[in-house]
Design a protein around this motif. Sequence first.
Motif, short mmCIF file in Angstrom:
data_model
loop_
_atom_site.label_atom_id
_atom_site.label_comp_id
_atom_site.label_asym_id
_atom_site.label_seq_id
_atom_site.Cartn_x
_atom_site.Cartn_y
_atom_site.Cartn_z
N HIS A 361 71.90 6.55 -17.88
CA HIS A 361 70.83 7.37 -18.48
C HIS A 361 70.20 6.67 -19.69
CE1 HIS A 361 70.90 11.05 -16.15
NE2 HIS A 361 72.22 11.03 -16.15
N LYS A 365 66.28 5.79 -20.04
CA LYS A 365 65.48 6.19 -21.20
C LYS A 365 64.81 4.98 -21.85
CE LYS A 365 66.88 10.67 -22.80
NZ LYS A 365 65.60 11.15 -22.25
N LYS A 381 70.66 10.12 -27.81
CA LYS A 381 69.57 10.89 -27.21
C LYS A 381 69.82 11.14 -25.73
CE LYS A 381 64.51 11.00 -26.94
NZ LYS A 381 63.24 10.28 -27.22
N GLU A 384 72.50 13.82 -25.40
CA GLU A 384 72.03 15.16 -25.76
C GLU A 384 71.07 15.74 -24.70
OE1 GLU A 384 72.20 14.71 -30.65
OE2 GLU A 384 70.28 14.50 -29.58
N GLU A 385 70.21 14.89 -24.15
CA GLU A 385 69.17 15.39 -23.26
C GLU A 385 69.54 15.35 -21.78
OE1 GLU A 385 65.58 13.28 -24.12
OE2 GLU A 385 65.49 13.98 -26.21
N ASN A 386 70.35 14.36 -21.37
CA ASN A 386 70.63 14.19 -19.95
C ASN A 386 72.01 14.64 -19.53
OD1 ASN A 386 68.72 11.57 -20.74
ND2 ASN A 386 68.07 12.67 -18.90
N LYS A 388 73.54 17.52 -20.83
CA LYS A 388 73.65 18.80 -21.53
C LYS A 388 74.80 19.66 -21.01
CE LYS A 388 68.82 19.41 -22.94
NZ LYS A 388 67.60 20.23 -22.77
N ARG A 391 78.09 18.60 -22.50
CA ARG A 391 78.18 18.47 -23.96
C ARG A 391 79.24 19.39 -24.57
NH1 ARG A 391 76.71 14.39 -26.91
NH2 ARG A 391 75.91 15.61 -28.65
#
Length: 563
Positions: A361, A365, A381, A384-386, A388, A391
């Motif tokens: 990931h 990005k 990042k 946190e975003e991919n 989730k 987490r």
Amino acid sequence: MPNREPSINRPLLMGIQREAEYKEQLIPDYKGNPFIETLPDILETNDIIKAFAQYPQFEEEQRFWPDNMRMHAIYQLNTLIQPLPFHLDIFNRFSVMIRDGYKGRNPKDIEYKINFSKGFKEVFSSDDDLEEGCKLKSSASGFAVIGPSGIGKSTSIEKTLLLYPQVIKHRHIQGFGYIKQVVWLKLDCPTDGSLKSLCIDFFQSLDKILGTDYEKTMVNSRSTVDTLMPDIAHIASLHGLGVLVIDEIQNLSLAKSGGEKKALNFFTRLVNIIGLPVVMVGTFEALYLFENKFAQARRACGMGDMVLDRIINKKEWDLIINSIWDYQWLKKDTPINDKLKDKLYEESQGIIDIVVKLFMHTQWKAIGSKEEEISEKLITKAAEENLKLIRPYINAIKTGNREKMKKYKDLKAEWLSLNDYILNSDEQVQLFGAVGREHQRANDKKTIESIYYEMVQTGLDMGLEPNQNMELANEISNNKDIEISKKRRLHLIKVAQLLQSPGNSNESKKLPKKPAGKKKANVSVVSERSDLIYAFRKGLEKNIAGVDSLKEGGFIASFYEFV
């Protein structure tokens, strides 16, 4: 025609099928057994590593492909396997277990032919208690592999199985004729959690592999686990099944399977009566395998279980990161450094599957943002975003918050149950990763507590003042800078020194007189303070424990002198 159970379609691991080629065996127990003589050669360690290693196809020029092509190329990381110590352990276990299981099932042996012709219904109708262990002539064994999701349990086992042919075709074995030997079969425990569904899955899987119709012949709407087990035994023997792997064992519901005793008998009879090696794989939700009667029955016939956990060993972590780091499909090559390694660990907590996905990931990005290089900021990042959904799972590990971790049943073992099983297991339980560290901590704590109470008792026996005695015992037992093997020796020296120090008069150390009629201990006052140290040191010179040498010299009385 009787009504049949509806067909259940699940993913099935399938391997190659080949004709039998017989090889002379060096090990005497393996000679003359066609089921063993057709297996692949026993591999050396270097050959196992080469066989396990699985890396993407990568060339430097690929870094300059169009964005969409590189996006696809990055996904190859999903199949990467970097051999680790537990991979070698798993492979060697299977290598020994399959061959050892065949030793008692040689199709050339007259006893095997007689038992096969008699069938298994009579055996399975017996209500004999199997909890006492392997009383039959089965040479089979089994073990469990337990650990959190994403650690590589199933991948390692599937890779091991695929290094063996799944089906070996014997053109003629005397007394049997043509045989399709099934070396291995891997089933996933049904999501409905019932043993009956697992039995049906057994027949369905063999039908897909062999082109047979066992499900149609053996299963109907009135079938139960008890009626299906003899048929499973018969078919497993007919095809010389080498090992049965049951994955996702945490799905098994004891309630839906007729209770603990029913499930217990099912698994123990697979090994004891059929002579079939069984490997059970699952998350920490499957800890019932380590408890009570399950543990007792399994350890009687097992090879010792494996408990895997996330990576904490720096060398192993470096090996993983270094192995994936070479596969960068970015225009700017980012050199590896400790900060990037630490960031990847922070966001994955040593779980192999997660760190590989995170690395993928991060590269996606980097391409999408036109940054074209890896940074700590981009790793965070991507996490946190991919990632989730996982987490909360990762944060629970990071913080060590027990309440949060309880929400994820497969994340962490119920430590008291597991630790108790490990300490009491007849076979050595192999621990890998964080769970090994926790077990060591638990053992160290137990040892420290034991040493503390031993020191307190020794100090009392020698006559040290109670408060001073407890303070000294606590100080030495909890001092991490002192090796455990040296703590007792140091304690005795300190006690002797304190007893000689000003303020500790001999008179205060006199032991109370015992009641008349009991054997009198030698508790005379020492004429010289140095005698205590002298006796202690002489004992050490003779390799006699300090407390024993002091008792021998009459400086310590028995506990019974006070009662």
